[in-house]
Design an enzyme around this catalytic site. Structure first.
Site, PDB file in Angstrom:
ATOM      1  N   CYS A 274       0.832  -1.204   0.000  1.00 39.44           N
ATOM      2  CA  CYS A 274       0.000   0.000   0.000  1.00 39.44           C
ATOM      3  C   CYS A 274       0.866   1.253   0.000  1.00 39.44           C
ATOM      4  CB  CYS A 274      -0.926   0.007   1.207  1.00 39.44           C
ATOM      5  SG  CYS A 274      -0.055  -0.011   2.773  1.00 39.44           S
TER       6      CYS A 274
ATOM      7  N   ASP B  18       2.467   2.536   2.522  1.00 40.08           N
ATOM      8  CA  ASP B  18       2.410   3.292   3.771  1.00 40.08           C
ATOM      9  C   ASP B  18       3.667   3.060   4.622  1.00 40.08           C
ATOM     10  OD1 ASP B  18       0.048   4.139   2.872  1.00 40.08           O
ATOM     11  OD2 ASP B  18      -1.192   3.029   4.283  1.00 40.08           O
TER      12      ASP B  18
ATOM     13  N   CYS C 261      -2.584   5.467   5.640  1.00 35.69           N
ATOM     14  CA  CYS C 261      -4.046   5.546   5.653  1.00 35.69           C
ATOM     15  C   CYS C 261      -4.567   5.907   7.042  1.00 35.69           C
ATOM     16  CB  CYS C 261      -4.619   4.213   5.214  1.00 35.69           C
ATOM     17  SG  CYS C 261      -4.441   2.955   6.477  1.00 35.69           S
TER      18      CYS C 261
ATOM     19  N   CYS D 159      -2.856  -2.793   8.599  1.00 38.87           N
ATOM     20  CA  CYS D 159      -2.397  -1.460   9.008  1.00 38.87           C
ATOM     21  C   CYS D 159      -1.914  -1.488  10.461  1.00 38.87           C
ATOM     22  CB  CYS D 159      -3.506  -0.429   8.861  1.00 38.87           C
ATOM     23  SG  CYS D 159      -4.427  -0.584   7.320  1.00 38.87           S
TER      24      CYS D 159
HETATM   25 FE1  FES Z   1      -1.538   0.539   4.220  1.00 39.09          FE
HETATM   26 FE2  FES Z   1      -3.392   1.027   5.894  1.00 39.09          FE
HETATM   27  S1  FES Z   1      -3.643   0.747   3.788  1.00 39.09           S
HETATM   28  S2  FES Z   1      -1.325   0.830   6.284  1.00 39.09           S
END
Ligand code: FES
Length: 148
Positions: free
Chosen positions: A38, A40, A64, A108
């Site tokens: 993702c 992140d 996110c 996450c």
């Molecule tokens: Fe990647 Fe939440 S979508 S940490």
């Protein structure tokens, strides 16, 4: 969590008003973990006193809403704990404290657990101590998910 509602009130609260967001200057330990899937990234800073108690914890999350909420809750849970006790702040513990996360957002919360571990690892390495049960951090948790 109420039916039909994606996020609990606590998740929304920690997302809208994150606690302990920011940096610690000269931290005792710092850990950064990302999820390549993702994109992140989360960074955790720890300030640890001579008795190995976590005096302060701050986070920076490029990610996110669920990642922001879990980092915020994770910092609250580790402050005041010893480095050994902080290992019990697992992603499950963080999720429970937030009254749950939707299944697609569980990964996450793993970022929060892993970045705390990475910061503890950094602290242990700098101080030449062993935190029992602590494993070397992963830089990208996506690898682990793929193997599941
Ligand atoms: Fe990647 Fe939440 S979508 S940490």
């Amino acid at each position: 969590m109420a039916e039909g509602q994606a996020y609990s009130k606590k998740v929304m609260d920690h997302f809208m008003n994150p606690r302990n967001m920011g940096e610690i200057e000269n931290p005792s330990g710092v850990g950064t973990v990302g999820n390549a899937k993702c994109g992140d990234i989360m960074r955790i800073y720890l300030d640890i006193d001579d008795n190995q108690v976590i005096r302060d914890c701050k986070f920076k999350t490029f990610g996110c809403g669920a990642a922001v909420a879990t980092s915020s809750m994770a910092t609250e849970l580790v402050i005041g704990k010893t480095v050994q006790e902080a290992l019990n702040v697992t992603n499950k513990a963080v999720m429970e404290a937030l009254d749950g996360l939707p299944p697609v957002k569980v990964h996450c919360s793993l970022l929060a657990e892993e970045s705390i571990h990475a910061a503890l690892w950094d602290y242990a390495k700098k101080n030449n101590i062993v935190i029992e049960g602590l494993e070397a951090p992963r830089v990208d948790i996506h690898e682990e998910e793929r193997q599941e």
